[in-house]
Design a protein around this motif. Structure first.
Motif, short mmCIF file in Angstrom:
data_model
loop_
_atom_site.label_atom_id
_atom_site.label_comp_id
_atom_site.label_asym_id
_atom_site.label_seq_id
_atom_site.Cartn_x
_atom_site.Cartn_y
_atom_site.Cartn_z
N PHE A 109 0.86 -1.18 0.00
CA PHE A 109 0.00 0.00 0.00
C PHE A 109 0.89 1.23 0.00
N VAL A 110 0.33 2.34 -0.41
CA VAL A 110 1.05 3.61 -0.39
C VAL A 110 0.12 4.69 0.15
N VAL A 111 0.73 5.72 0.73
CA VAL A 111 -0.02 6.89 1.20
C VAL A 111 -0.11 7.87 0.04
N LEU A 112 -1.34 8.14 -0.41
CA LEU A 112 -1.53 9.08 -1.51
C LEU A 112 -1.64 10.52 -1.02
N PHE A 113 -2.44 10.71 0.04
CA PHE A 113 -2.69 12.08 0.47
C PHE A 113 -3.24 12.09 1.89
N LEU A 114 -2.91 13.14 2.63
CA LEU A 114 -3.49 13.39 3.95
C LEU A 114 -4.46 14.55 3.82
N HIS A 115 -5.73 14.27 4.01
CA HIS A 115 -6.78 15.28 3.86
C HIS A 115 -7.20 15.79 5.23
N ARG A 116 -7.20 17.11 5.40
CA ARG A 116 -7.63 17.72 6.66
C ARG A 116 -8.87 18.55 6.41
N ASP A 117 -9.94 18.25 7.14
CA ASP A 117 -11.18 18.98 7.04
C ASP A 117 -11.35 19.82 8.29
N GLU A 118 -11.14 21.13 8.15
CA GLU A 118 -11.23 22.02 9.30
C GLU A 118 -12.50 22.85 9.26
N ASN A 119 -13.44 22.48 8.41
CA ASN A 119 -14.70 23.20 8.32
C ASN A 119 -15.71 22.69 9.34
N GLU A 120 -15.46 21.53 9.89
CA GLU A 120 -16.36 20.99 10.87
C GLU A 120 -16.10 21.60 12.24
N GLU A 121 -16.97 21.27 13.21
CA GLU A 121 -16.78 21.78 14.56
C GLU A 121 -15.47 21.29 15.15
N GLU A 122 -15.11 20.06 14.82
CA GLU A 122 -13.84 19.51 15.27
C GLU A 122 -13.02 19.11 14.04
N GLU A 123 -11.73 19.33 14.13
CA GLU A 123 -10.85 18.99 13.01
C GLU A 123 -10.89 17.50 12.73
N SER A 124 -10.94 17.15 11.46
CA SER A 124 -10.97 15.75 11.05
C SER A 124 -9.95 15.53 9.95
N SER A 125 -9.18 14.46 10.06
CA SER A 125 -8.16 14.16 9.07
C SER A 125 -8.31 12.72 8.60
N SER A 126 -8.07 12.53 7.31
CA SER A 126 -8.16 11.19 6.73
C SER A 126 -6.96 10.93 5.85
N LEU A 127 -6.50 9.69 5.87
CA LEU A 127 -5.44 9.26 4.97
C LEU A 127 -6.07 8.60 3.75
N LEU A 128 -5.66 9.03 2.57
CA LEU A 128 -6.08 8.38 1.34
C LEU A 128 -4.99 7.38 0.97
N LEU A 129 -5.34 6.11 0.96
CA LEU A 129 -4.39 5.02 0.74
C LEU A 129 -4.72 4.29 -0.55
N HIS A 130 -3.69 3.72 -1.16
CA HIS A 130 -3.88 2.91 -2.37
C HIS A 130 -3.26 1.54 -2.14
N THR A 131 -4.04 0.52 -2.45
CA THR A 131 -3.56 -0.85 -2.49
C THR A 131 -4.09 -1.44 -3.79
N PRO A 132 -3.41 -2.40 -4.39
CA PRO A 132 -3.85 -2.88 -5.70
C PRO A 132 -5.35 -3.15 -5.79
N GLY A 133 -6.00 -2.40 -6.69
CA GLY A 133 -7.43 -2.58 -6.93
C GLY A 133 -8.36 -1.75 -6.07
N LYS A 134 -7.81 -0.99 -5.09
CA LYS A 134 -8.68 -0.25 -4.18
C LYS A 134 -8.09 1.09 -3.77
N LEU A 135 -8.99 2.04 -3.51
CA LEU A 135 -8.66 3.29 -2.84
C LEU A 135 -9.35 3.27 -1.48
#
Length: 278
Positions: free
Chosen positions: A203-229
């Motif tokens: 797997f590889v790390v594609l991107f770290l997404h930070r959503d600061e528009n919500e009441e509490e900060e939320s972050s997600s890792l976008l990962l890639h593994t063969p055949g899936k995001l």
């Protein structure tokens, strides 16, 4: 004209480029300049114009310890040689990992140290790495993630090391360059039951997404593994996945991200902009 490159001594073309004039050494000899790094400084949200920062050695040799700084401005369409110099940090491969963030060109070192050059203030500085990174064996590093957030406010570093590829830290740089600090401790072992290839580090790390528009900060890792995001939420520890099914008769093998075979492969998030760069 080349706006940016990660190839050492690849000469940019165009009128009055930093390679069109000879460098005079301390002995008075005139030699061809040796280009160490070329980087693009551009923020479409602030200006339609961009700058190109070029580092070249002062004596034309590859191993020189002092760099000239030459800056191209798209607004004036000209190169300018600065009076100041930059001292080489030998643990930093200036021709590899670099990016524009916080008004500066940032170069990443082998152990997480950062050298940077601030464009408007025309000054350079150096930030040492966290001491615990010296404990890591860089020979066992599989991949690196060194990128700014979509809003441009945050700079992150993620290193994946063998044998525990599913356990790692997300580091964040202080906006005042106070240094790296640990933003998240990540454990992807719970994903191994659903995605068996994670067990083998596929797997590889594609991107770290930070959503600061919500009441509490939320972050997600976008990962890639063969055949899936996979989108993995770092707060709730939940995930969503999307199947990557190629169209019939279409060979998409060259579009797949595979850090095992292409450890320096780069991927970039799509960002809408009305800026027109000429």
């Amino acid at each position: 004209m080349i706006l940016s490159t990660n190839h050492e001594n690849q000469n940019p073309s165009g009128s009055a480029s930093p390679t069109s004039t000879l460098v005079t050494t301390a002995t008075g000899e005139q030699v061809e300049p040796y280009i160490i790094s070329i980087a693009l400084a551009f923020d479409a949200s602030k200006s339609p114009h961009y700058k190109v920062v070029c580092l070249r050695t002062i004596d034309g040799s590859k191993n020189c310890t002092i760099f000239h700084v030459v800056i191209y401005s798209s607004e004036t369409q000209s190169w300018r040689l600065l009076d100041s110099f930059i001292e080489r940090v030998f643990s930093i491969p200036y021709h590899e990992r670099m990016l524009y963030w916080n008004g500066a060109i940032n170069w990443l070192g082998m152990y997480g140290e950062v050298a940077y050059f601030h464009i408007d203030e025309e000054r350079d500085d150096f930030i040492d790495n966290p001491p615990h990174l010296y404990e890591k064996d860089i020979c066992k590093r599989k991949s690196r993630y060194f990128r700014e957030s979509c809003d441009g406010h945050h700079l992150h570093l993620i290193d994946l090391f063998y044998p525990c590829l599913t356990k790692f830290e997300v580091l964040e740089m202080g906006r005042d360059y106070s240094g790296w600090f640990v933003k998240y401790h990540v454990d992807l072992d719970p994903l191994c039951a659903s995605f068996l290839l994670f067990v083998y580090g596929q797997f590889v790390v594609l991107f770290l997404h930070r959503d600061e528009n919500e009441e509490e900060e939320s972050s997600s890792l976008l990962l890639h593994t063969p055949g899936k995001l996979i989108s993995y939420n770092l707060e709730s520890k939940t995930f969503k996945s999307v199947e990557l099914t190629p169209k019939a008769g279409v060979d998409d093998s060259l579009l797949r991200v595979d850090a095992a075979y292409y450890p320096k492969a780069s991927n970039y998030p799509y960002m809408e902009t009305l800026a027109c760069v000429i």
